[in-house]
Design an enzyme around this catalytic site. Structure first.
Site, PDB file in Angstrom:
ATOM      1  N   LEU A 125       0.820  -1.207   0.000  1.00 30.60           N
ATOM      2  CA  LEU A 125       0.000   0.000   0.000  1.00 30.60           C
ATOM      3  C   LEU A 125       0.858   1.264   0.000  1.00 30.60           C
ATOM      4  O   LEU A 125       0.715   2.118  -0.861  1.00 30.60           O
ATOM      5  CB  LEU A 125      -0.931   0.006   1.218  1.00 30.60           C
ATOM      6  N   SER A 132       0.449   7.869   5.053  1.00 29.97           N
ATOM      7  CA  SER A 132      -0.832   7.989   5.758  1.00 29.97           C
ATOM      8  C   SER A 132      -1.965   8.363   4.809  1.00 29.97           C
ATOM      9  O   SER A 132      -3.117   7.983   5.015  1.00 29.97           O
ATOM     10  CB  SER A 132      -0.726   9.023   6.878  1.00 29.97           C
ATOM     11  N   ILE A 157       7.612  -2.432   2.695  1.00 30.79           N
ATOM     12  CA  ILE A 157       6.780  -3.631   2.577  1.00 30.79           C
ATOM     13  C   ILE A 157       7.323  -4.759   3.449  1.00 30.79           C
ATOM     14  O   ILE A 157       8.411  -5.296   3.197  1.00 30.79           O
ATOM     15  CB  ILE A 157       6.678  -4.082   1.108  1.00 30.79           C
ATOM     16  N   ARG A 243      -4.761  -3.890  12.231  1.00 30.73           N
ATOM     17  CA  ARG A 243      -4.482  -3.157  13.467  1.00 30.73           C
ATOM     18  C   ARG A 243      -4.672  -4.021  14.701  1.00 30.73           C
ATOM     19  O   ARG A 243      -4.025  -3.804  15.732  1.00 30.73           O
ATOM     20  CB  ARG A 243      -5.357  -1.901  13.525  1.00 30.73           C
ATOM     21  N   ARG A 268      18.049  -8.820  41.360  1.00 30.50           N
ATOM     22  CA  ARG A 268      18.953  -7.716  41.638  1.00 30.50           C
ATOM     23  C   ARG A 268      18.710  -7.155  43.042  1.00 30.50           C
ATOM     24  O   ARG A 268      17.553  -6.875  43.415  1.00 30.50           O
ATOM     25  CB  ARG A 268      18.735  -6.602  40.603  1.00 30.50           C
ATOM     26  N   GLY A 340      21.981  -0.205  34.083  1.00 29.48           N
ATOM     27  CA  GLY A 340      22.994  -0.298  33.025  1.00 29.48           C
ATOM     28  C   GLY A 340      22.865  -1.563  32.199  1.00 29.48           C
ATOM     29  O   GLY A 340      23.146  -1.564  30.990  1.00 29.48           O
ATOM     30  N   GLU A 363       0.791   0.184  10.101  1.00 31.26           N
ATOM     31  CA  GLU A 363      -0.664  -0.072  10.144  1.00 31.26           C
ATOM     32  C   GLU A 363      -1.435   1.183  10.552  1.00 31.26           C
ATOM     33  O   GLU A 363      -2.508   1.097  11.158  1.00 31.26           O
ATOM     34  CB  GLU A 363      -1.003  -1.215  11.117  1.00 31.26           C
ATOM     35  N   THR A 365      -0.265   5.358  11.706  1.00 26.99           N
ATOM     36  CA  THR A 365       0.433   5.987  12.825  1.00 26.99           C
ATOM     37  C   THR A 365      -0.529   6.267  13.986  1.00 26.99           C
ATOM     38  O   THR A 365      -1.752   6.233  13.820  1.00 26.99           O
ATOM     39  CB  THR A 365       1.061   7.310  12.380  1.00 26.99           C
TER      40      THR A 365
END
Length: 387
Positions: A125, A132, A157, A243, A268, A340, A363, A365
């Site tokens: 597309l 858009s 694509i 979507r 941690r 880190g 798909e 924005t």
């Protein structure tokens, strides 16, 4: 309301989770670093039914519903978003349209190969000057009587270099703008089809993204999807379904980052105790868990609406918008929790953060999703009606 997954959906979830954790995870960092396409896994995904998850069994598909598809995408994306987008574009952008709008001869030619993973599909597309704004198609499909002649270039694509079949959106009658656009299935082996270099991307680096060029490509009349002039409407319907797949991908990325952060926070220690015993970290984890659960409800509901044959365009836009923003936030926070270590590739979360960004772009924005949602609510569409 019953939020319990069916036995079949739980089976899909378990199969996708096992495949992601036990197969895809090994080597995922190296594939990302070197932009290596996960070709070796496509046949296995076909065997699991993932390459034709929503396609009718008579064409070799699994015949499952959209919710099962979203669940599978979610599980794969926790580990490898590159592989999940290959599956997503193949299923929702290529297979869906061929099955729904293609002539039977066309279905018989392509679907059995695509559902096994022998052939990958792609959706063409976007163009250099039409992202858009999908109405501004420059790729032309001139009606030559017994065939169409296609010329033009498509950008960004997914599966571009690996696809065996392209669903191409092209302009046949520019005078009537979007009403003159058509959709076609173009074989990758046709004379005049070429691909550009593989894009060197920020994230989803082992998936295959490239330009696809069409120069005087002859396409049989039977390869058109839907009636004359249906192409723009076809593209919008395809994106609505797509979507849901990208929302599920974003959900999976967020969940994968959260799970890594939670696990690391147990291991941690700082100031004599695990870091998740410190409120600064505990609250990050709480926010991540809450936002991921809210995302899951939006994604699953959009899939459920589609499966019920109800209007789902706005629900899909909401799910995609929210999921992509949660994915970015969760991955950034996961890096922060790792400190880190989160900034180096060995700990996965920096890759998930890079992968998350594209979910706000492709798909449609985030800005386009807000446009879709706002237009719907202004004209009186009511997404929150649960009846």
């Amino acid at each position: 309301m019953d939020f319990t997954l069916s036995e079949e959906q739980l089976m899909i979830q378990s199969a996708a989770r096992d495949f992601a954790q036990n197969v895809l995870k090994e080597g995922v960092i190296e594939r990302d670093r070197d932009m290596v396409h996960p070709t070796e896994f496509i046949a296995q995904m076909g065997d699991l039914g993932f390459m034709g998850l929503m396609t009718d069994e008579k064409y070799g598909g699994a015949g499952m519903d959209t919710l099962s598809y979203a669940i599978a995408i979610e599980e794969l994306s926790k580990v490898d978003a590159s592989t999940s987008v290959i599956m997503s574009a193949h299923n929702s952008l290529a297979l869906w349209g061929i099955e729904k709008y293609g002539e039977e001869e066309l279905k018989q030619k392509y679907l059995p190969k695509m559902t096994t993973g022998e052939m990958i599909g792609a959706f063409c597309l976007s163009e250099p000057e039409a992202g858009s704004d999908a109405t501004s198609q420059q790729t032309s499909a001139i009606d030559k009587g017994d065939h169409y002649l296609i010329n033009g270039t498509k950008n960004w694509i997914t599966n571009g270099k690996k696809a065996g079949a392209y669903v191409v959106i092209a302009q046949t009658n520019p005078e009537i703008r979007h009403k003159g656009i058509n959709a076609f299935v173009v074989d990758a082996t046709a004379d005049g089809v070429t691909t550009g270099v593989k894009e060197d991307k920020l994230g989803i680096r082992s998936s295959d993204t490239s330009s696809v060029m069409f120069q005087d490509v002859k396409v049989p009349k039977g390869n058109r999807l839907g009636p004359e002039g249906f192409g723009f409407k076809y593209a919008m319907q395809t994106l609505d379904g797509g979507r849901i797949g990208i929302a599920a991908q974003a959900l999976g990325i967020a969940c994968g980052a959260y799970e890594l952060a939670l696990d690391y926070s147990h291991q941690r220690r700082a100031f004599g105790k695990p870091i998740n015993n410190h409120q600064a970290i505990a609250f990050k984890l709480a926010d991540m868990a809450m936002e991921i659960e809210a995302t899951r409800m939006l994604v699953y509901r959009a899939a459920w609406l589609k499966d019920q044959g109800r209007e789902y365009a706005q629900a899909a836009a909401m799910a995609k918008l929210f999921a992509s923003e949660v994915a970015m936030k969760a991955t950034v926070e996961a890096v922060q929790v790792h400190g880190g270590y989160g900034y180096v590739k060995e700990y996965h979360v920096e890759r998930l953060m890079r992968d998350a960004k594209i979910t706000q772009i492709y798909e449609g924005t985030s800005e386009i999703q807000r446009l879709v949602i706002s237009r719907n609510i202004i004209k009186g569409s009511t997404y929150i009606d649960m009846a």
